[in-house]
Structures are given as structure tokens and as C-alpha cells.
Design an enzyme around this catalytic site. Sequence first.
Site, PDB file in Angstrom:
ATOM      1  N   LYS A 627     -32.390  96.164  96.257  1.00 15.75           N
ATOM      2  CA  LYS A 627     -31.499  96.965  95.408  1.00 15.75           C
ATOM      3  C   LYS A 627     -30.616  97.955  96.167  1.00 15.75           C
ATOM      4  O   LYS A 627     -30.180  98.964  95.626  1.00 15.75           O
ATOM      5  CB  LYS A 627     -32.281  97.747  94.317  1.00 15.75           C
ATOM      6  CG  LYS A 627     -33.232  96.946  93.492  1.00 15.75           C
ATOM      7  CD  LYS A 627     -32.704  95.617  93.055  1.00 15.75           C
ATOM      8  CE  LYS A 627     -31.554  95.663  92.091  1.00 15.75           C
ATOM      9  NZ  LYS A 627     -31.003  94.289  91.861  1.00 15.75           N
ATOM     10  N   THR A 628     -30.377  97.661  97.415  1.00 17.48           N
ATOM     11  CA  THR A 628     -29.511  98.578  98.161  1.00 17.48           C
ATOM     12  C   THR A 628     -28.175  97.931  98.500  1.00 17.48           C
ATOM     13  O   THR A 628     -27.354  98.519  99.196  1.00 17.48           O
ATOM     14  CB  THR A 628     -30.195  98.993  99.490  1.00 17.48           C
ATOM     15  OG1 THR A 628     -30.537  97.792 100.197  1.00 17.48           O
ATOM     16  CG2 THR A 628     -31.413  99.842  99.241  1.00 17.48           C
ATOM     17  N   GLY A 629     -27.972  96.693  98.037  1.00 14.57           N
ATOM     18  CA  GLY A 629     -26.723  95.990  98.330  1.00 14.57           C
ATOM     19  C   GLY A 629     -26.931  94.839  99.298  1.00 14.57           C
ATOM     20  O   GLY A 629     -25.985  94.371  99.925  1.00 14.57           O
ATOM     21  N   THR A 630     -28.173  94.376  99.410  1.00  9.52           N
ATOM     22  CA  THR A 630     -28.466  93.330 100.397  1.00  9.52           C
ATOM     23  C   THR A 630     -27.758  92.013 100.067  1.00  9.52           C
ATOM     24  O   THR A 630     -27.333  91.293 100.967  1.00  9.52           O
ATOM     25  CB  THR A 630     -29.985  93.071 100.495  1.00  9.52           C
ATOM     26  OG1 THR A 630     -30.496  92.774  99.195  1.00  9.52           O
ATOM     27  CG2 THR A 630     -30.722  94.262 101.061  1.00  9.52           C
ATOM     28  N   THR A 631     -27.592  91.710  98.765  1.00  5.99           N
ATOM     29  CA  THR A 631     -26.940  90.439  98.418  1.00  5.99           C
ATOM     30  C   THR A 631     -25.456  90.510  98.738  1.00  5.99           C
ATOM     31  O   THR A 631     -24.857  89.529  99.196  1.00  5.99           O
ATOM     32  CB  THR A 631     -27.156  90.110  96.926  1.00  5.99           C
ATOM     33  OG1 THR A 631     -28.497  90.432  96.582  1.00  5.99           O
ATOM     34  CG2 THR A 631     -26.880  88.666  96.619  1.00  5.99           C
TER      35      THR A 631
HETATM   36  P1  A3P Z   1     -27.187  97.544  90.577  1.00  9.19           P
HETATM   37  O1  A3P Z   1     -27.204  96.199  89.975  1.00  9.19           O
HETATM   38  O2  A3P Z   1     -28.301  98.393  90.144  1.00  9.19           O
HETATM   39  O3  A3P Z   1     -25.867  98.237  90.405  1.00  9.19           O
HETATM   40  P2  A3P Z   1     -29.522  93.964  96.037  1.00  9.19           P
HETATM   41  O4  A3P Z   1     -28.575  92.862  96.282  1.00  9.19           O
HETATM   42  O5  A3P Z   1     -30.105  94.487  97.329  1.00  9.19           O
HETATM   43  O6  A3P Z   1     -30.555  93.640  95.036  1.00  9.19           O
HETATM   44  O7  A3P Z   1     -28.725  95.196  95.500  1.00  9.19           O
HETATM   45  C1  A3P Z   1     -28.089  95.182  94.256  1.00  9.19           C
HETATM   46  C2  A3P Z   1     -27.176  96.349  94.241  1.00  9.19           C
HETATM   47  O8  A3P Z   1     -26.095  96.122  95.125  1.00  9.19           O
HETATM   48  C3  A3P Z   1     -26.523  96.548  92.905  1.00  9.19           C
HETATM   49  O9  A3P Z   1     -27.345  97.387  92.162  1.00  9.19           O
HETATM   50  C4  A3P Z   1     -25.171  97.158  93.254  1.00  9.19           C
HETATM   51  O10 A3P Z   1     -25.094  98.506  92.938  1.00  9.19           O
HETATM   52  C5  A3P Z   1     -25.076  97.015  94.773  1.00  9.19           C
HETATM   53  N1  A3P Z   1     -23.820  96.449  95.272  1.00  9.19           N
HETATM   54  C6  A3P Z   1     -23.222  96.872  96.401  1.00  9.19           C
HETATM   55  N2  A3P Z   1     -22.102  96.176  96.621  1.00  9.19           N
HETATM   56  C7  A3P Z   1     -21.989  95.283  95.625  1.00  9.19           C
HETATM   57  C8  A3P Z   1     -21.064  94.266  95.337  1.00  9.19           C
HETATM   58  N3  A3P Z   1     -19.984  94.069  96.103  1.00  9.19           N
HETATM   59  N4  A3P Z   1     -21.232  93.533  94.222  1.00  9.19           N
HETATM   60  C9  A3P Z   1     -22.304  93.755  93.433  1.00  9.19           C
HETATM   61  N5  A3P Z   1     -23.257  94.692  93.669  1.00  9.19           N
HETATM   62  C10 A3P Z   1     -23.104  95.457  94.759  1.00  9.19           C
END
Ligand code: A3P
Length: 895
Positions: A627-631
Site C-alpha cells: 500500500k505504498t505505491g509498489t504496483t
Molecule cells: P490507495 O488505493 O489507498 O489510494 P500498492 O500498489 O503498494 O498496494 O499501493 C497502492 C497505493 O498506491 C494506492 O493506495 C495509491 O495511493 C498509491 N499510488 C501511487 N501511485 C499510484 C498510481 N500512479 N496509480 C494508482 N495508485 C497509486
Amino acid sequence: MTLYSHPPGKGDRQCLRRKRRWQWMPGRLLLWTILLAFLLGCVSLAWRMTVSPDGGSEDMQLPVSSPAFDVVVDYPEEDPALLKIPVELAVTVPRLKNEPKVLVFVETQYSVVGREIVVELEAIRQRFRLEVGAKSIPLLTSEDRGKFNLIIFENVERYFRMDRWNRELLDRYCREYHVGIIGFPPILEHTLIAASVESLHLRLHTNIQLRDFELNASSPVLHVTKAEEIWSGILTGEDWTVYIPQHTAYEVVAWARPLGFVNETSFNENEPPKLPAVILDNGKLDRVRRIFFGQSLKFVLHRPLFLDAISFLLNPDVRPSLRRYVQIDIDDIFVGRRGTRMVADDALALIETMERWRKTIPRFRFNLGFSGKYFHAGADDENGGDDMLLANSHKFSWFCHMWGHSQAHLYNSSVEALVREMQFNRAFARDHGIPMNSSYVVSPHHSGVYPVHEPLYEAWASVWNAKVTSTEEYPHFKPMHLHRGFVHHEIMVLPRQTCGLYTHTIFLASYPGGIDRLERSINGGDLFMTLLRNPINVYMTHLSNYAHDRLALYTFESLFNFSRKWTNLELRSAPPLEMAQLYFRVFPQDAEPLWNNPCEDKRHMQIWSATKSCERLPKFLVIGPQKTGTTALYSFLLSHPAIRSTYRNPETFEEVQFFSGTNYYKGLDWYMNFFPGGVNSTTDFLFEKSATYFDNELVPLRAFSLVPHTSIISILIDPVRRAYSWYQHVKAHGDKVAAQYSFLEIVTANRDSPKPLQHLRSRCLRPGEYASHLERWLDHYPSTQLLILDGDLLKSDPVSVMHLVQRFLKIKPFVDYKDLIRFDKKKGFYCQVEATMKAPRCLGRSKGRRYPVMEADVEAVLQRYYQPHNVALHKLLTRLNQPLPLPKWLRADLQ
Ligand code: A3P
């Protein structure tokens, strides 16, 4: 009283000066200084040790160490019902991170005796910490717990001459935490000849020659070491020290007689006095137990004695088991070259010896490993040897490997071919009446056992219902004292010990390095120490070692005799399956494998399939946390023409999650198959992203063992927002507990809350304790390999973050991400925009979710919770000097 081994002359002046320094006899002024120093020492102690000061008294009972400090392993009886080792154990055995260690003061990182001490500690699995020199003392306690359970001085002079402040600190720590001290004399050419250590009521004579080492049978230190015989003759080295006690606290552990005159007792050349060569201070002096040796571990009897000293000082009431299990395998049956094979007489000698040994080593049997293809391939008399073995086959235990004695890794991925090889051998066994019920299998040249060749394990299971094998290659062939076992696919892999007998060691006269080398190894050297250190010993020998000079019989017979003469070890044996069950009962933590990189070990490369390549391992890992933006980072990385990731895992999608869960037990082949191989693989930057890696305790060690040179990328956002985003995520995925409770209820759950709620709270909050997780990664990886990204910046300015990442990875070509990602108003986030795309490619609905703003009361709770963790993170990031400035949220939080 001045002590000299000869009248003082010109050459002794230097000695005299040294002696004076040792005689810590205070004058009045000195007395006041000492008193002051002592008072200051007490203050320092209170500060360092956080314990109440308590001086020593001669009358006080000496307490024993807490059982938590024990190295003791008592081996269970061979009750098969008790011996079932659950393979799941592997997952649940905790790692004893905080158990106290041995503190070893060494002269230098590479000093000889220091290395020998370390080898012994490693061999008996005692954790230790090295401290070079003894000028300063490390912090001895943490959170009211003693950090060390034993203190060893490679050069005990350092202890005797330690400045008063440190000496008092160390002794007081030893008193408070019941910690003993072991010391060896220095190996210096021009050292003291005679001296007094007034504070210890001890006089020493150093640099002397001794003979006739005699152990004191009534010494409580002796356990493994046997005191019946005298080691007669001159002892090697002119660097012995004898200790002349001036206090009743001392008990002699061993005496020896000086070769020259020592001015202590009346000297009669025909019968020089017995002087203490190893001595125990039983603690009556100041409630600290100490054992001083007269020479380093160079003297072979000091080795078992050293192990005794360790176990005695750790806990005199519970000593380690004396049982040693021995299994001797004979490989290459029917295989050896003509002229090197056993004849009928050799086979008879083998049987006669086995039966004789069984009288003192209960249940002993040789294990014979055969390859049927070479049956009767020797000279006529050697074929007679084959027949004799078969005629007596029921007397032995047998194990099988390949029909043609071939190496498994050469079969690449063909399970069928391996199965066929084994089936031939099984048919041979059936036709020749060889009992095949041992569940034990061995692979020629260790091929396929480790590094694991999955088809071999599959074939073993299907043809032989194999349960046990053994290897010398795990984790590496060298150093030998670190050979370990592991469990893979329910096959227990026993560590095999090296006994110095190979296929070419046939004649005593041409033993590599000479007969003396073999004798040394047996009589107190490597082979003896192997037996001494290991509760479970598996030795591999070969058919040729039982032909001609029958070197193997000679070697083991001599070893057993030496061990009987000088130790109290009880030798035993058991069938391989029981040996393995015993091993994993004694060392359950070993069941869990730790995969290493085969390309980092030349021997491993020789037994690794040519179709496998270390190129199919990641050059960098994106570790999370979730949940820090890993995807987003993952998808941006994939826009780079030189970066590729793993194939999708049907269960966990873009994440393989190898290092963090049970996938790890599927093995290296399984993991590597997720990485694209082929044409461009060597130039491509392969990476893996699994956000669960960040906070999993096992992952840093596992990752470092396999990919020590890989770069590690982590992303951090405000842990309060991370926790909330994670809660929204699990709720959206239908987590029943999350659906049942409010966010506030989850984060404020306590010990009285239902277990699932407590568990959910921990999963939600723990990953945000960033500093402690990062420290664990830094225990293994150097900080230069770690990049910590600011998740807010990744969201607001991903282009600059991706440029930074490229520079960190030193990747070519350098790509301008302005052309690859663009802000998408509809999504509210940056998305990929490549030339071939009609519309921007944004992440799915589960990334960048819309949910209500966090309520202020929960936010406050979380801010309080994370405060200390954020302080620690601030310190850590400042120390690491990362390329990015400190994140805004962290600065704001700490203001
Ligand atoms: P939220 O859905 O709570 O906003 P992860 O991929 O590690 O699970 O992290 C998901 C979080 O990535 C999302 O949390 C979102 O805030 C963040 N994020 C950062 N850059 C993003 C992007 N370009 N597109 C979508 N989400 C992004």
C-alpha cells in the site's frame, strides 16, 4: 616474592619491569585512587548494567547459569514413535535472536587461536561476538538482560592487565549474570617468564616446556574428557604456562611436569613437580568462575577440554550428551576400477570388523551403496569380493543410487530418465537378494542433492520412497564444521562429515600428505574433532578404502580407540532413517532450508544442470511494504526497455512471493522458472516485486543468501495513511474480520480482544514500524544496496523518482520518463503512455481507491502509536544518507 625460573641476570631486567606492572600492589596514594575509581566504576556499572551493585563474598553460594543459556542437547532414545519429525516444523521454529552470545576477545580478526576458538563455537552452534583487543568493553546488557553468557580471552594477559575500570566492570557483570571466563596464554616469543596477578591470587610461569599431561579425575570441569590416562612424553611447544594458586578458590584441572627448573617447589630432576597446567577458579574468590589454560588449542587434549570448559561455565548442572551416533556408508559397491576393488578376504574382514564394532557401538552396520551395472566388472578375485558381499547381503544395510553411477544433474529436467536408471538398479537388487528397505538414498558426487535438482527428488520419491539422503555440500563443502542438514519435499538431508578417505586413498604409505597427516587427523585432529562436535555423524567411504590396506577399517578403528582412551563419549549407531529423525529432533531449526546462490560456489556449479543459470535471478527486488505505491512503481519499471519482471504467479499475480511464505519450500528451480531466460536475459535487468517481503522476518536472510548482490528498493509513506489504505484494501477484498469492525476498533484492539481481531491489528500496524524492518534488511545488505523511495513523491512526481531509480540501478539506456508516464485527470494519478497505446494505461480500480477521509480520533491514535517508530526511522534515514531528502510527513510528524 619474586619468581624466576633461573637467577635474574641482564636479560631479566625487562622481565622485572613487566613483572612490576603486573604486581598491582597499591601504595597509599594508589589506594585512594583505586577507591575513587571503584566508586566511579559503581556509577558506571549502574548506568551500563542497570542492576543493583552487589560485591562478591567468599561465603556466598555460586549460582548456576539460567537454563536459557544452555547449549545442552540430550539425545532422545531411539523410540520410533517419538521420532516423527513433522516437516511443518520447518516453518514454525523460531529464531532465537536475543539469546545471549559468547563474547570473545581476540588479538586480531585473523589471529590463529582466535580462529580456532571461533571454529569450536560455530561447530557447537554457540552464537558469539568478536571484540578485537580488550581496550574497551562492549555494552554488556540490553533491556536488563545480559548480552553475553561466557567470556573468552584468546590472550588472557589482556584480562590480567585490563585497566582497573574495565576489569571491575567486566568482573561485576560476570558476577551479576553468572558468566564465566576462559583464558588462554599468549603466544608471544618474548613474554613473561614469571609473574604475579595479585588481584587473582595467582602466580604464573610462562614460556616453559612441559611433559606428562595428567587430568584431575575429580575436577568438575571434566565431562567429555576422560582422566584415566597420562599423556606421557614432552608436550609440543615451549610456550606453556603453569599457574600457581595462592588461594583455595583454585582447583587443578590438569597438571604437567616442567622440563626445566621452576622456582616453586623442590625440584628433583628425576621427578619434577606436578604443576597446574589448566586451572579452575571455582568462584570462591569473588563469585566469578574462571578457567585458565596453559596453552592454546594446539595441544590436542585442550580441544575436548575447551568444550568441557564451555559447557561447565554455561551450566555445570546440565552437561551436553555424551552420545555420538556414527553411520559409515560405503559407496561405489561394484563400481571401483579393476585393481582397486575388494576381494573375498576384504569382504570377510569387513564383516568381522562390523561384528566386533557392534559390541561397543550398539546397532552398528555398514551401509552399502551399489550400482548394479558394474557387478562382476573387476578381476576374478575382485568378482569373488562382489559375490562375498552378496552372499552376506543381509548383514548390511543397503542404499541405492543410479544403475550406472551417473550424476543426476546431467539428466537435466528428465524425471523419466532418472526413474529408469533407478528402476534398473532396483531390479538388480531384487534379482540378487539385496534388502532395500532403508529409505536411504545417495547421489553420486552429491549431484542433485544440493544444489537441489528437483527431478532427482521426484525420482527418489517415486522409485525408492526415499526419506533420507546425505550430502557434504550444504551449505558449502568448506568450512566442514558448518555442514548442516535440511528437509526438502519431505526428504531429510543429513549433513555428511568428511573423513579424508576418497576413492584414490587405497594404500597407507601413499596417503595424501603422508601417514602422519592421517594419524594427526585421527589422534585429536580434524577427524577426532568431527566426532567430538557432532552428535550425528555420517561418513562416506568407498569400496577401494576397504581393499588392499583396508584404510577405512584402520582409520575408524584408530579413531574409536583414541576416542575411548581420551573421552567419555558413548558411541552408537542407528539405521539412516532413525539417524535423520534424531538429527532433526536435536536440531529442529535445521529442517528449514536456506537456499544459496549456486553461482557463488565453484563446486556447486560443477553439479548444477547446464540448463540452469543464475541469470534467472533478480538483479533487484522491490520489497514493499504493501500500500505504498509498489504496483505503480512496478508498472513504471516495466515501461523501461531493459527491465523485465517475473511471469505472473496464478495465485499471487504479479508477485511471486518466494522468500516470504511456503513458496520458499518449493525450491530454487521453482523460483527461477518465474524469470524469463533466453536471448536477452544477460543484458536485461530482471526484478521481482513482492510487497510482503518488507516486514517478513525471514526474508532478508533468505534473500541475502540467494541474491547477495541484488539491489533492494523500498517505498515509504506516512504509516498512518498506509495502515488506513491497507484496511480499505482488505475490506474491499471481503475480509470478514475487517468487515465486522470499525477501523478504530481494529487499531485499538488489545489482549482481551478476540484473537482474529488482534491478528488483524498486527497485520495492519506492524508493516508501518519501518525502522525495525529496515534494520533487519541492513543486518544483511550493505546500505549502498538499499534505496528508500518517498511514496508521496512517487505519486506527485513519478518522473523524477524513476530517474533516481535508474541512476541508482546504473541502468542503460537511461530513459526519460516524461515520455512514458503522464498525469491522468480521470484517474487522479500518473499512468503509462507509450507511443503504441491509444489511451493512457492506468492501474486498476483497486489502486487509488476512493474512500472516506480517516476520522480524526483514529488518526490521533495511530499518530501516537507510530511516534517512537518514526523517531527511530528519522535516525535511521539520517544515518543512511539516502539520495532523497527526508519525506515531508516524517519531518512534520517529528516537529
Ligand atoms: P490507495 O488505493 O489507498 O489510494 P500498492 O500498489 O503498494 O498496494 O499501493 C497502492 C497505493 O498506491 C494506492 O493506495 C495509491 O495511493 C498509491 N499510488 C501511487 N501511485 C499510484 C498510481 N500512479 N496509480 C494508482 N495508485 C497509486
